[in-house]
Design an enzyme around this catalytic site. Structure first.
Site, PDB file in Angstrom:
ATOM      1  N   GLU A 185       0.841  -1.210   0.000  1.00  0.00           N
ATOM      2  CA  GLU A 185       0.000   0.000   0.000  1.00  0.00           C
ATOM      3  C   GLU A 185       0.866   1.246   0.000  1.00  0.00           C
ATOM      4  OE1 GLU A 185      -2.928   1.304  -0.018  1.00  0.00           O
ATOM      5  OE2 GLU A 185      -4.438   0.035   0.928  1.00  0.00           O
ATOM      6  N   ASP A 218      -4.561   5.545   5.890  1.00  0.00           N
ATOM      7  CA  ASP A 218      -5.070   6.807   6.437  1.00  0.00           C
ATOM      8  C   ASP A 218      -6.150   6.467   7.471  1.00  0.00           C
ATOM      9  OD1 ASP A 218      -5.533   9.585   6.602  1.00  0.00           O
ATOM     10  OD2 ASP A 218      -6.941   9.554   4.944  1.00  0.00           O
ATOM     11  N   PHE A 246      -1.816  16.335   4.021  1.00  0.00           N
ATOM     12  CA  PHE A 246      -2.051  15.645   2.753  1.00  0.00           C
ATOM     13  C   PHE A 246      -0.738  15.569   1.975  1.00  0.00           C
ATOM     14  CE2 PHE A 246      -3.564  14.840  -1.519  1.00  0.00           C
ATOM     15  CZ  PHE A 246      -4.526  13.880  -1.269  1.00  0.00           C
ATOM     16  N   ARG A 260       2.187  12.530  -9.057  1.00  0.00           N
ATOM     17  CA  ARG A 260       2.684  11.166  -8.812  1.00  0.00           C
ATOM     18  C   ARG A 260       4.171  11.040  -9.156  1.00  0.00           C
ATOM     19  NH1 ARG A 260      -1.751   7.751  -7.884  1.00  0.00           N
ATOM     20  NH2 ARG A 260      -3.633   8.234  -9.052  1.00  0.00           N
TER      21      ARG A 260
HETATM   22  P1  5GP Z   1      -8.026   5.105   3.872  1.00  0.00           P
HETATM   23  O1  5GP Z   1      -9.107   4.144   3.478  1.00  0.00           O
HETATM   24  O2  5GP Z   1      -6.949   4.514   4.739  1.00  0.00           O
HETATM   25  O3  5GP Z   1      -8.607   6.348   4.492  1.00  0.00           O
HETATM   26  O4  5GP Z   1      -7.407   5.652   2.551  1.00  0.00           O
HETATM   27  C1  5GP Z   1      -6.527   4.960   1.791  1.00  0.00           C
HETATM   28  C2  5GP Z   1      -6.295   5.678   0.496  1.00  0.00           C
HETATM   29  O5  5GP Z   1      -6.605   7.090   0.586  1.00  0.00           O
HETATM   30  C3  5GP Z   1      -4.840   5.625   0.138  1.00  0.00           C
HETATM   31  O6  5GP Z   1      -4.514   4.435  -0.522  1.00  0.00           O
HETATM   32  C4  5GP Z   1      -4.702   6.865  -0.728  1.00  0.00           C
HETATM   33  O7  5GP Z   1      -5.096   6.563  -2.050  1.00  0.00           O
HETATM   34  C5  5GP Z   1      -5.688   7.861  -0.139  1.00  0.00           C
HETATM   35  N1  5GP Z   1      -5.025   8.811   0.780  1.00  0.00           N
HETATM   36  C6  5GP Z   1      -5.161   8.892   2.116  1.00  0.00           C
HETATM   37  N2  5GP Z   1      -4.384   9.875   2.617  1.00  0.00           N
HETATM   38  C7  5GP Z   1      -3.731  10.420   1.569  1.00  0.00           C
HETATM   39  C8  5GP Z   1      -2.754  11.466   1.439  1.00  0.00           C
HETATM   40  O8  5GP Z   1      -2.302  12.127   2.381  1.00  0.00           O
HETATM   41  N3  5GP Z   1      -2.323  11.711   0.166  1.00  0.00           N
HETATM   42  C9  5GP Z   1      -2.775  11.027  -0.913  1.00  0.00           C
HETATM   43  N4  5GP Z   1      -2.274  11.370  -2.102  1.00  0.00           N
HETATM   44  N5  5GP Z   1      -3.681  10.044  -0.829  1.00  0.00           N
HETATM   45  C10 5GP Z   1      -4.145   9.731   0.405  1.00  0.00           C
END
Ligand code: 5GP
Length: 185
Positions: A105, A109, A158, A171
């Site tokens: 992964e 988050d 972020f 990216r």
């Molecule tokens: P979760 O389900 O853990 O909230 O989110 C997972 C996904 O959210 C990650 O695989 C990513 O795609 C996106 N995400 C969460 N936080 C960030 C961040 O700080 N930056 C970016 N670019 N994507 C994030």
């Protein structure tokens, strides 16, 4: 690249984790994974799209027999908040039964996406399912997710770069950067 990069308009990028720090972490993680999987050929499961750069570096650092597959989860799209209902848009093509899976992964988050994926893969009869994440943002966690191999803990900011995007941009950046500005969470 300087520590502070002007991205244009009101948007600003600040290097949080340099490419050198990332490279060192990838080597460290590769040592740990190689040690734990020395007797089996794991199936690495890359989570598209954000993990693609990390996965590419990790497999080359691993230098061990393994196979690869990919899943794609429903993502934030061009928005920034998770829907809270993750779903698999593109599932595994490889047989999973009896295999040792290592999910790769970009960032954990809230943990909702990863938790869903780990449960889904576990229910498919894998011999084991472990998680390797480049980044973890524990301040935002909503569900518990065991991260067996972790690159870095990051603050509640972020981040973009090294595969991670904002609205499909950034990216390509070699460093992990904090993105600030209009429209950014
Ligand atoms: P979760 O389900 O853990 O909230 O989110 C997972 C996904 O959210 C990650 O695989 C990513 O795609 C996106 N995400 C969460 N936080 C960030 C961040 O700080 N930056 C970016 N670019 N994507 C994030």
């Amino acid at each position: 690249m300087s520590a502070s990069i002007v991205a244009g308009g009101e948007t600003r990028l600040q290097v949080l984790i340099s490419r050198q720090q990332i490279a060192a972490a990838v080597e460290r993680l590769a040592v740990e994974v190689r040690r734990d999987y020395r007797d089996v050929s794991p199936l690495l499961v890359g989570v598209l799209r954000g993990a693609f750069v990390f996965l590419a570096d990790l497999v080359r650092a691993l230098e061990m027999p393994l196979t690869l597959d990919f899943v794609r989860m429903a993502s934030y799209g061009t928005g920034t908040e998770t829907s809270g209902k993750p779903r698999i848009v593109h599932g595994l093509r490889s047989p999973v039964k009896g295999r040792h899976l290592l999910v790769v992964e970009d960032i954990v988050d809230t943990g909702l996406t990863t938790r869903f994926l780990l449960d889904y893969l576990g229910a498919k009869g894998a011999a084991s399912v472990k998680l390797c994440a480049l980044l973890s943002k524990p301040a935002r966690r909503q569900v518990d997710v065991p991260i067996h191999y972790l690159g870095f803990t990051v603050p509640d900011r972020f981040v973009v770069g090294y595969g991670l995007d904002f609205a499909q941009q950034y990216r390509y950046l070699p460093d992990v950067c904090v993105l600030e500005g209009a429209g950014v969470p």
